[in-house]
Design a protein around this motif. Structure first.
Motif, PDB file in Angstrom:
ATOM      1  N   ALA A  71     103.491 -15.199 -51.774  1.00 46.09           N
ATOM      2  CA  ALA A  71     103.538 -14.768 -52.819  1.00 46.09           C
ATOM      3  C   ALA A  71     105.349 -13.990 -53.111  1.00 46.09           C
ATOM      4  O   ALA A  71     106.103 -13.981 -52.005  1.00 46.09           O
ATOM      5  N   LEU A  72     105.637 -14.626 -54.435  1.00 49.76           N
ATOM      6  CA  LEU A  72     107.360 -15.190 -54.811  1.00 49.76           C
ATOM      7  C   LEU A  72     108.487 -13.687 -54.612  1.00 49.76           C
ATOM      8  O   LEU A  72     107.375 -12.814 -56.002  1.00 49.76           O
ATOM      9  N   TRP A  73     108.966 -13.384 -54.341  1.00 49.77           N
ATOM     10  CA  TRP A  73     109.824 -12.121 -54.740  1.00 49.77           C
ATOM     11  C   TRP A  73     110.358 -12.150 -56.887  1.00 49.77           C
ATOM     12  O   TRP A  73     111.368 -12.855 -56.381  1.00 49.77           O
ATOM     13  N   LEU A  74     110.519 -11.523 -57.088  1.00 52.00           N
ATOM     14  CA  LEU A  74     110.924 -11.600 -58.762  1.00 52.00           C
ATOM     15  C   LEU A  74     111.754 -10.626 -59.287  1.00 52.00           C
ATOM     16  O   LEU A  74     112.296 -10.926 -60.171  1.00 52.00           O
ATOM     17  N   GLY A  75     111.276  -9.094 -58.535  1.00 56.05           N
ATOM     18  CA  GLY A  75     112.335  -8.329 -59.284  1.00 56.05           C
ATOM     19  C   GLY A  75     112.221  -6.647 -58.057  1.00 56.05           C
ATOM     20  O   GLY A  75     110.997  -7.409 -57.206  1.00 56.05           O
ATOM     21  N   PRO A  76     112.208  -5.648 -58.216  1.00 57.24           N
ATOM     22  CA  PRO A  76     112.304  -4.710 -57.278  1.00 57.24           C
ATOM     23  C   PRO A  76     110.774  -4.121 -57.246  1.00 57.24           C
ATOM     24  O   PRO A  76     110.345  -3.546 -56.195  1.00 57.24           O
ATOM     25  N   ASP A  77     109.889  -4.742 -58.350  1.00 59.24           N
ATOM     26  CA  ASP A  77     108.402  -3.842 -58.739  1.00 59.24           C
ATOM     27  C   ASP A  77     107.553  -5.006 -59.077  1.00 59.24           C
ATOM     28  O   ASP A  77     106.362  -5.147 -59.601  1.00 59.24           O
ATOM     29  N   GLU A  78     108.290  -6.607 -58.843  1.00 59.56           N
ATOM     30  CA  GLU A  78     106.974  -7.861 -59.409  1.00 59.56           C
ATOM     31  C   GLU A  78     107.453  -8.832 -58.150  1.00 59.56           C
ATOM     32  O   GLU A  78     108.687  -9.232 -57.797  1.00 59.56           O
ATOM     33  N   TRP A  79     106.491  -9.713 -58.123  1.00 57.52           N
ATOM     34  CA  TRP A  79     105.740 -10.742 -57.838  1.00 57.52           C
ATOM     35  C   TRP A  79     104.840 -11.841 -58.553  1.00 57.52           C
ATOM     36  O   TRP A  79     104.465 -11.347 -59.353  1.00 57.52           O
ATOM     37  N   LEU A  80     105.082 -12.671 -58.371  1.00 60.09           N
ATOM     38  CA  LEU A  80     104.595 -14.156 -58.694  1.00 60.09           C
ATOM     39  C   LEU A  80     103.671 -14.584 -57.508  1.00 60.09           C
ATOM     40  O   LEU A  80     104.193 -14.473 -56.404  1.00 60.09           O
ATOM     41  N   VAL A  81     102.226 -14.131 -57.414  1.00 62.02           N
ATOM     42  CA  VAL A  81     101.548 -14.397 -56.356  1.00 62.02           C
ATOM     43  C   VAL A  81     100.877 -16.243 -56.549  1.00 62.02           C
ATOM     44  O   VAL A  81      99.715 -15.876 -58.416  1.00 62.02           O
ATOM     45  N   ILE A  82     100.801 -17.060 -55.979  1.00 60.21           N
ATOM     46  CA  ILE A  82      99.592 -18.424 -56.482  1.00 60.21           C
ATOM     47  C   ILE A  82      99.057 -18.282 -55.074  1.00 60.21           C
ATOM     48  O   ILE A  82      99.493 -18.312 -53.857  1.00 60.21           O
ATOM     49  N   ASP A  83      97.788 -19.340 -55.565  1.00 62.06           N
ATOM     50  CA  ASP A  83      96.410 -19.366 -54.607  1.00 62.06           C
ATOM     51  C   ASP A  83      96.513 -21.054 -55.108  1.00 62.06           C
ATOM     52  O   ASP A  83      95.980 -21.125 -55.945  1.00 62.06           O
ATOM     53  N   ASP A  84      97.110 -21.893 -54.342  1.00 60.64           N
ATOM     54  CA  ASP A  84      96.527 -23.059 -54.137  1.00 60.64           C
ATOM     55  C   ASP A  84      95.045 -23.621 -54.175  1.00 60.64           C
ATOM     56  O   ASP A  84      94.309 -24.756 -54.449  1.00 60.64           O
TER      57      ASP A  84
END
Length: 184
Positions: A71-84
């Motif tokens: 899970a990558l933090w992008l903003g106060p209430d936003e994330w990008l979740v990546i699953d290989d």
């Protein structure tokens, strides 16, 4: 006569690879991706459902204890979740018992990996961010720009960066990085 074989989606940057003495630029593997939005009150439930503790601190990432999920933090209430591993992230997020937004963006994004002792210099050709280890340590991530496109940049180890870019800009971003690699 029409083929009965199902259509196979070709990866946007399939077959491309640039290797120079100090840096390589290669397409990342296919992955499942989820654009996640949630308030503080939902983070524990969403984290349990996804199997990864979403980071709460700016410019940070968090890996699941097992598997290839981050899970990558992008903003106060936003994330990008990546699953290989290509898991069904929307279904996993759907198990959360709290209000949140989870949108599958697996086919919107493409990953480009920049690795080697010249990786920082290669990215610095088009990214205004300070990418030194002191300012951008292993695990750091941010939304930034590369040349004329928005990217999500994540440092996976001391000499490797994972670049997430929208599919429509992938060829531009790859060509930019491949050209920059020539000068490293």
């Amino acid at each position: 006569m029409a083929s009965k074989e199902p259509a196979v989606r070709r990866e946007r940057l399939a077959g491309l690879s640039t290797t120079r003495e100090h840096v390589s630029v290669t397409p990342g593997p296919p992955a499942a991706r989820l654009a996640l939005r949630a308030g503080d009150d939902a983070l524990n439930s969403v984290s349990r459902a996804l199997g990864v503790s979403v980071p709460r601190k700016p410019k940070t990432s968090a890996r699941a204890k097992s598997g290839g999920r981050v899970a990558l933090w992008l903003g106060p209430d936003e994330w990008l979740v990546i699953d290989d591993d290509g898991a069904d992230l929307p279904a996993a997020a759907g198990r959360a018992k709290a209000l949140h937004s989870a949108v599958d963006v697996s086919h919107r994004n493409v990953a480009i990996l920049v690795a080697g002792e010249g990786a920082e210099a290669c990215l610095a050709a088009g990214c205004p961010q300070d990418l030194s280890l002191a300012a951008f340590p292993v695990g750091a991530c941010s939304r930034t720009v590369l040349g004329k496109v928005e990217i999500v940049l994540w440092r996976t180890d001391e000499q490797t960066f994972h670049v997430e870019v929208w599919r429509s800009f992938a060829e531009y971003a790859y060509a930019f990085l491949a050209e920059a690699a020539r000068d490293v």
